[in-house]
Design a protein around this motif. Structure first.
Motif, short mmCIF file in Angstrom:
data_model
loop_
_atom_site.label_atom_id
_atom_site.label_comp_id
_atom_site.label_asym_id
_atom_site.label_seq_id
_atom_site.Cartn_x
_atom_site.Cartn_y
_atom_site.Cartn_z
N ASN A 103 35.47 27.50 46.05
CA ASN A 103 35.66 28.29 44.82
C ASN A 103 34.77 29.52 44.83
N ARG A 106 36.37 31.99 47.14
CA ARG A 106 37.60 32.55 46.57
C ARG A 106 37.29 33.61 45.51
N GLU A 107 36.24 33.37 44.70
CA GLU A 107 35.86 34.34 43.68
C GLU A 107 35.43 35.67 44.28
N PRO A 346 36.20 23.97 37.26
CA PRO A 346 36.68 25.07 38.10
C PRO A 346 37.81 24.70 39.05
N ARG A 349 41.00 24.33 37.00
CA ARG A 349 41.39 25.65 36.46
C ARG A 349 41.99 26.53 37.56
N ASP A 350 41.31 26.62 38.68
CA ASP A 350 41.76 27.52 39.75
C ASP A 350 43.09 27.07 40.33
N ASN A 353 45.81 28.14 37.90
CA ASN A 353 46.01 29.59 37.92
C ASN A 353 46.84 30.05 39.13
N ARG A 354 46.86 29.25 40.18
CA ARG A 354 47.63 29.63 41.37
C ARG A 354 49.08 29.14 41.33
#
Length: 430
Positions: A103, A106-107, A346, A349-350, A353-354
């Motif tokens: 994560n 990725r951010e 996270p 959530r991530d 979002n994808r």
């Protein structure tokens, strides 16, 4: 003191043995913290890290002596919190750690391998970096568990702060106001009936300007009831009182005054902060690894579930009811309802979002366990009021969390055995 004597004895024996052989540099115990130790090398490594960060950011640092004191104090606090985590049985698994690192990469629009290369290019050992992240995650979780329950925030505190936020926002906002006045004309009952009729017409889509021209007795009737843009402090008191919480397109009324009945609309606003919230509707199946269900077994089982679902041989909702370890959503077939995705951990959530609407995820690991999730739908809602309430709560929580973390750390330190064996700390204490 028993631990200190053992350490000193071991160090002396090791030094004596080395004296007979070839002299070797020996790490030194710098601080005793209960049954744990802080080594001189740990202090030196942290000093180097802080100096490197300060050099990169252009930050001015205190003298080495003062900096060393601060570093030792920080390491003592961390040691006490990690000891607390050990007593609680709190362990960050390699899978959780890898998920966090992915994560983080990725951010920054990086892959995990690229992140590793960047870390090593600065001369940092990647294995040591991984352990420092594990340490930070552990300390963060200990703090949340131990400190969150000490924080009390009353509804009155939230409401008071929300009022302040709203007042500040209103000072900067302007409202484009439309106004229709139905005067009493000697018959209040008939005036009220006319006002109700006007309101009904407007709610059915009648043009406000034309309705004002035909029905209003107000000072701006010939302008279609248009008062233009006004700040809350510039408009008549009656307007200010009723539009404080109004939004663009709202129609308000009838409002009675000494002059008659008023119908007010907000054509537009500017300078007003409007919060739009992107929400997701999702459903999931959660499997929590245990002594019976291993990490690999949990992942494999979810893969089998999804193969059956995609082939039409199983129903996702029924699998969630039978197998999900999230009792709240399992009873609803895994349904999590509408929510701000940022409320989830996270990894969850991530993943959401994808996903595209209707798409299922591959099995993935979060701090709660192994999941598969389906994104059912997305929407955007006006969440200004809720956003201000959430903002007020978060402001109060962060302020109190910081205060309580410091108080909790001082309480732990006061009850601990701490002895600084080198100069530069806060001094020996037990």
């Amino acid at each position: 003191m028993k631990l200190r004597n053992l350490l000193m004895g071991a160090a002396a024996a090791l030094m004596f043995g080395q004296a007979l052989a070839q002299p070797q540099p020996l790490d030194e115990v710098a601080v005793l913290v209960n049954d744990g130790v802080i080594l001189k090398s740990e202090i030196d490594d942290r000093m180097t890290s802080v100096k490197r960060g300060a050099l990169q950011s252009g930050q001015q640092l205190p003298s080495d002596s003062a900096l060393r004191t601060q570093v030792i104090d920080r390491l003592i606090a961390e040691s006490l919190q990690l000891q607390m985590a050990e007593r609680m049985g709190l362990v960050i698994s390699d899978i959780q750690l890898d998920q966090t690192l992915e994560n983080m990469a990725r951010e920054q629009n990086l892959t995990l391998e690229t992140l590793r290369e960047e870390i090593e290019s600065d001369g940092t050992n990647y294995a040591a970096y991984r352990e420092s992240v594990r340490r930070e995650i552990t300390i963060g979780q200990v703090q949340r568990i131990q400190v969150q329950r000490r924080i009390q925030i009353s509804p009155q505190e939230i409401n008071t702060l929300v009022d302040l936020i709203n007042e500040q926002g209103l000072q900067d906002a302007e409202f484009h106001v439309g106004h229709i006045l139905i005067d009493f004309a000697g018959d209040e009952t008939a005036a009220r009936e006319r006002a109700d009729k006007v309101l009904e017409m407007l709610n059915d889509g009648a043009d406000f300007g034309q309705t004002a021209l035909a029905a209003s007795s107000g000072p701006k009737a010939l302008e279609g009831g248009d008062w233009g843009f006004m700040n809350i402090n510039e408009m008549p008191t009656l307007f200010a009182e009723v539009i404080k919480d109004a939004k663009k397109g709202d129609i308000i009324g009838p409002v009675k005054s000494g002059a008659g009945f008023h119908v007010i609309t907000i054509f537009d606003t500017r300078g007003q902060e409007v919060q739009e919230l992107a929400e997701v509707n999702s459903r999931h199946i959660l499997l929590k690894p245990s002594p019976i269900l291993s990490e690999d077994m949990a992942q494999t089982l979810l893969e089998e579930f999804m193969t059956e679902v995609k082939a039409g041989d199983a129903d996702f909702a029924e699998l969630a009811r039978q197998h999900s370890d999230d009792p709240g959503s399992a009873a609803r077939g895994g349904d999590l309802g509408w929510a701000d995705p940022n409320m989830y951990v996270p990894a969850f959530r991530d993943t959401l979002n994808r996903l595209d609407v209707g798409e299922y995820s591959e099995p993935f690991r979060s701090s709660h366990g192994w999941h598969v999730v389906q994104l059912v739908d997305r929407r955007v809602t006006d969440a200004t009021d809720q956003a201000n309430t959430d903002r007020a709560y978060q402001l109060l929580f962060r302020r109190k969390f910081g205060e309580q973390v410091n108080a909790w750390q001082e309480e732990m330190r006061a009850g601990a055995y701490i002895e600084v064996l080198e100069r530069g700390g806060r001094g020996s204490r037990s």
